[in-house]
Scaffold this motif. Structure first.
Motif, PDB file in Angstrom:
ATOM      1  N   ASP A   1       0.841  -1.190   0.000  1.00  0.00           N
ATOM      2  CA  ASP A   1       0.000   0.000   0.000  1.00  0.00           C
ATOM      3  C   ASP A   1       0.879   1.244   0.000  1.00  0.00           C
ATOM      4  O   ASP A   1       2.049   1.186   0.377  1.00  0.00           O
ATOM      5  CB  ASP A   1      -0.902   0.007   1.234  1.00  0.00           C
ATOM      6  CG  ASP A   1      -2.113   0.921   1.098  1.00  0.00           C
ATOM      7  OD1 ASP A   1      -2.303   1.538   0.021  1.00  0.00           O
ATOM      8  OD2 ASP A   1      -2.871   1.030   2.067  1.00  0.00           O
ATOM      9  N   MET A   2       0.296   2.342  -0.430  1.00  0.00           N
ATOM     10  CA  MET A   2       0.938   3.651  -0.375  1.00  0.00           C
ATOM     11  C   MET A   2      -0.048   4.629   0.224  1.00  0.00           C
ATOM     12  O   MET A   2      -1.241   4.576  -0.074  1.00  0.00           O
ATOM     13  CB  MET A   2       1.332   4.130  -1.780  1.00  0.00           C
ATOM     14  CG  MET A   2       2.434   3.346  -2.427  1.00  0.00           C
ATOM     15  SD  MET A   2       2.758   3.853  -4.140  1.00  0.00           S
ATOM     16  CE  MET A   2       3.472   5.468  -3.908  1.00  0.00           C
ATOM     17  N   GLN A   3       0.436   5.503   1.077  1.00  0.00           N
ATOM     18  CA  GLN A   3      -0.382   6.556   1.663  1.00  0.00           C
ATOM     19  C   GLN A   3       0.384   7.869   1.539  1.00  0.00           C
ATOM     20  O   GLN A   3       1.621   7.872   1.605  1.00  0.00           O
ATOM     21  CB  GLN A   3      -0.660   6.280   3.150  1.00  0.00           C
ATOM     22  CG  GLN A   3      -1.440   5.030   3.431  1.00  0.00           C
ATOM     23  CD  GLN A   3      -2.908   5.166   3.071  1.00  0.00           C
ATOM     24  OE1 GLN A   3      -3.475   6.254   3.119  1.00  0.00           O
ATOM     25  NE2 GLN A   3      -3.527   4.058   2.710  1.00  0.00           N
ATOM     26  N   GLU A   4      -0.334   8.955   1.362  1.00  0.00           N
ATOM     27  CA  GLU A   4       0.302  10.265   1.290  1.00  0.00           C
ATOM     28  C   GLU A   4      -0.203  11.148   2.400  1.00  0.00           C
ATOM     29  O   GLU A   4      -1.382  11.096   2.759  1.00  0.00           O
ATOM     30  CB  GLU A   4       0.038  10.919  -0.066  1.00  0.00           C
ATOM     31  CG  GLU A   4       0.769  10.231  -1.190  1.00  0.00           C
ATOM     32  CD  GLU A   4       0.805  11.058  -2.464  1.00  0.00           C
ATOM     33  OE1 GLU A   4       0.863  12.298  -2.368  1.00  0.00           O
ATOM     34  OE2 GLU A   4       0.773  10.446  -3.529  1.00  0.00           O
ATOM     35  N   SER A   5       0.715  11.964   2.928  1.00  0.00           N
ATOM     36  CA  SER A   5       0.356  12.919   3.965  1.00  0.00           C
ATOM     37  C   SER A   5       1.368  14.056   3.936  1.00  0.00           C
ATOM     38  O   SER A   5       2.581  13.812   3.948  1.00  0.00           O
ATOM     39  CB  SER A   5       0.365  12.240   5.340  1.00  0.00           C
ATOM     40  OG  SER A   5       0.103  13.177   6.357  1.00  0.00           O
ATOM     41  N   ASP A   6       0.874  15.267   3.889  1.00  0.00           N
ATOM     42  CA  ASP A   6       1.730  16.457   3.908  1.00  0.00           C
ATOM     43  C   ASP A   6       2.833  16.405   2.849  1.00  0.00           C
ATOM     44  O   ASP A   6       3.978  16.774   3.103  1.00  0.00           O
ATOM     45  CB  ASP A   6       2.349  16.663   5.291  1.00  0.00           C
ATOM     46  CG  ASP A   6       1.305  16.850   6.379  1.00  0.00           C
ATOM     47  OD1 ASP A   6       0.244  17.433   6.081  1.00  0.00           O
ATOM     48  OD2 ASP A   6       1.550  16.424   7.522  1.00  0.00           O
ATOM     49  N   GLY A   7       2.511  15.919   1.655  1.00  0.00           N
ATOM     50  CA  GLY A   7       3.464  15.892   0.560  1.00  0.00           C
ATOM     51  C   GLY A   7       4.493  14.777   0.614  1.00  0.00           C
ATOM     52  O   GLY A   7       5.408  14.734  -0.187  1.00  0.00           O
TER      53      GLY A   7
ATOM     54  N   LYS B   1       2.858   8.446  13.091  1.00  0.00           N
ATOM     55  CA  LYS B   1       1.877   9.079  12.200  1.00  0.00           C
ATOM     56  C   LYS B   1       1.667   8.219  10.952  1.00  0.00           C
ATOM     57  O   LYS B   1       0.529   8.005  10.514  1.00  0.00           O
ATOM     58  CB  LYS B   1       2.373  10.471  11.816  1.00  0.00           C
ATOM     59  CG  LYS B   1       1.490  11.208  10.855  1.00  0.00           C
ATOM     60  CD  LYS B   1       2.112  12.554  10.497  1.00  0.00           C
ATOM     61  CE  LYS B   1       1.419  13.171   9.312  1.00  0.00           C
ATOM     62  NZ  LYS B   1       2.082  14.411   8.878  1.00  0.00           N
ATOM     63  N   ALA B   2       2.767   7.715  10.381  1.00  0.00           N
ATOM     64  CA  ALA B   2       2.672   6.881   9.182  1.00  0.00           C
ATOM     65  C   ALA B   2       1.955   5.567   9.472  1.00  0.00           C
ATOM     66  O   ALA B   2       1.106   5.128   8.701  1.00  0.00           O
ATOM     67  CB  ALA B   2       4.063   6.615   8.615  1.00  0.00           C
ATOM     68  N   VAL B   3       2.296   4.937  10.581  1.00  0.00           N
ATOM     69  CA  VAL B   3       1.629   3.697  10.971  1.00  0.00           C
ATOM     70  C   VAL B   3       0.130   3.945  11.115  1.00  0.00           C
ATOM     71  O   VAL B   3      -0.695   3.149  10.651  1.00  0.00           O
ATOM     72  CB  VAL B   3       2.225   3.125  12.282  1.00  0.00           C
ATOM     73  CG1 VAL B   3       1.348   2.026  12.852  1.00  0.00           C
ATOM     74  CG2 VAL B   3       3.640   2.609  12.050  1.00  0.00           C
ATOM     75  N   GLN B   4      -0.227   5.063  11.728  1.00  0.00           N
ATOM     76  CA  GLN B   4      -1.640   5.387  11.924  1.00  0.00           C
ATOM     77  C   GLN B   4      -2.360   5.571  10.589  1.00  0.00           C
ATOM     78  O   GLN B   4      -3.516   5.169  10.439  1.00  0.00           O
ATOM     79  CB  GLN B   4      -1.786   6.647  12.789  1.00  0.00           C
ATOM     80  CG  GLN B   4      -3.183   6.851  13.309  1.00  0.00           C
ATOM     81  CD  GLN B   4      -3.643   5.717  14.209  1.00  0.00           C
ATOM     82  OE1 GLN B   4      -2.930   5.295  15.114  1.00  0.00           O
ATOM     83  NE2 GLN B   4      -4.834   5.212  13.968  1.00  0.00           N
ATOM     84  N   LEU B   5      -1.676   6.136   9.597  1.00  0.00           N
ATOM     85  CA  LEU B   5      -2.281   6.286   8.261  1.00  0.00           C
ATOM     86  C   LEU B   5      -2.705   4.928   7.702  1.00  0.00           C
ATOM     87  O   LEU B   5      -3.802   4.776   7.166  1.00  0.00           O
ATOM     88  CB  LEU B   5      -1.291   6.922   7.289  1.00  0.00           C
ATOM     89  CG  LEU B   5      -1.040   8.410   7.403  1.00  0.00           C
ATOM     90  CD1 LEU B   5       0.130   8.810   6.500  1.00  0.00           C
ATOM     91  CD2 LEU B   5      -2.290   9.185   7.004  1.00  0.00           C
ATOM     92  N   PHE B   6      -1.816   3.948   7.822  1.00  0.00           N
ATOM     93  CA  PHE B   6      -2.132   2.617   7.301  1.00  0.00           C
ATOM     94  C   PHE B   6      -3.181   1.916   8.157  1.00  0.00           C
ATOM     95  O   PHE B   6      -4.065   1.248   7.630  1.00  0.00           O
ATOM     96  CB  PHE B   6      -0.862   1.770   7.187  1.00  0.00           C
ATOM     97  CG  PHE B   6       0.048   2.230   6.086  1.00  0.00           C
ATOM     98  CD1 PHE B   6      -0.239   1.937   4.763  1.00  0.00           C
ATOM     99  CD2 PHE B   6       1.177   2.973   6.373  1.00  0.00           C
ATOM    100  CE1 PHE B   6       0.591   2.373   3.738  1.00  0.00           C
ATOM    101  CE2 PHE B   6       2.019   3.409   5.361  1.00  0.00           C
ATOM    102  CZ  PHE B   6       1.725   3.118   4.039  1.00  0.00           C
TER     103      PHE B   6
END
Length: 120
Positions: free
Chosen positions: A24-30, A101-106
């Motif tokens: 998976d890929m997630q984006e946040s704040d660029g 923060k990244a873990v939470q995105l997924f």
């Protein structure tokens, strides 16, 4: 079920390439975050009939995923090569806050049943 998307990680320092599954890929704040897992060893020419079914080495990574973030080439650990042309520079270097923060995105994506492990 979605078809597995295989990407190649290239390490310029050791001049080695390894295939991984892009989960998976997630984006946040660029910033783009990638969740990847080791590609199936059968795809690398291993004969499944010669493998020991009691060998736990292959199972050791069956539930393993790695988290990377996009970055500038100067600080990258790997280059992601997809379709022999697309390139993205990535690193695993993140502050604890950014990692959480990244873990939470997924985890918020409801696509995975993720468990975080401590220092293994």
């Amino acid at each position: 079920m979605d078809e597995e998307k295989i990407i190649t990680l290239y390490d310029e320092v050791s001049d080695t390439k390894s295939d991984f599954v892009l989960e998976d890929m997630q984006e946040s704040d660029g910033v783009t975050y990638l969740l990847i897992s080791p590609a199936d060893s059968e795809d690398e020419g291993t004969d499944p009939e010669l493998e020991d079914p009691d060998d736990e080495e292959d199972e050791e990574y069956s539930d393993t995923a790695f988290l990377f973030r996009s970055c500038d080439r100067k600080i990258s650990e790997f280059t992601v090569i997809e379709n022999d042309t697309d390139k993205l520079y990535i690193t695993s270097a993140m502050s604890d806050e950014e990692y959480q923060k990244a873990v939470q995105l997924f985890m918020d994506s409801d696509r995975y049943d993720l468990e975080e492990t401590e220092g293994e």
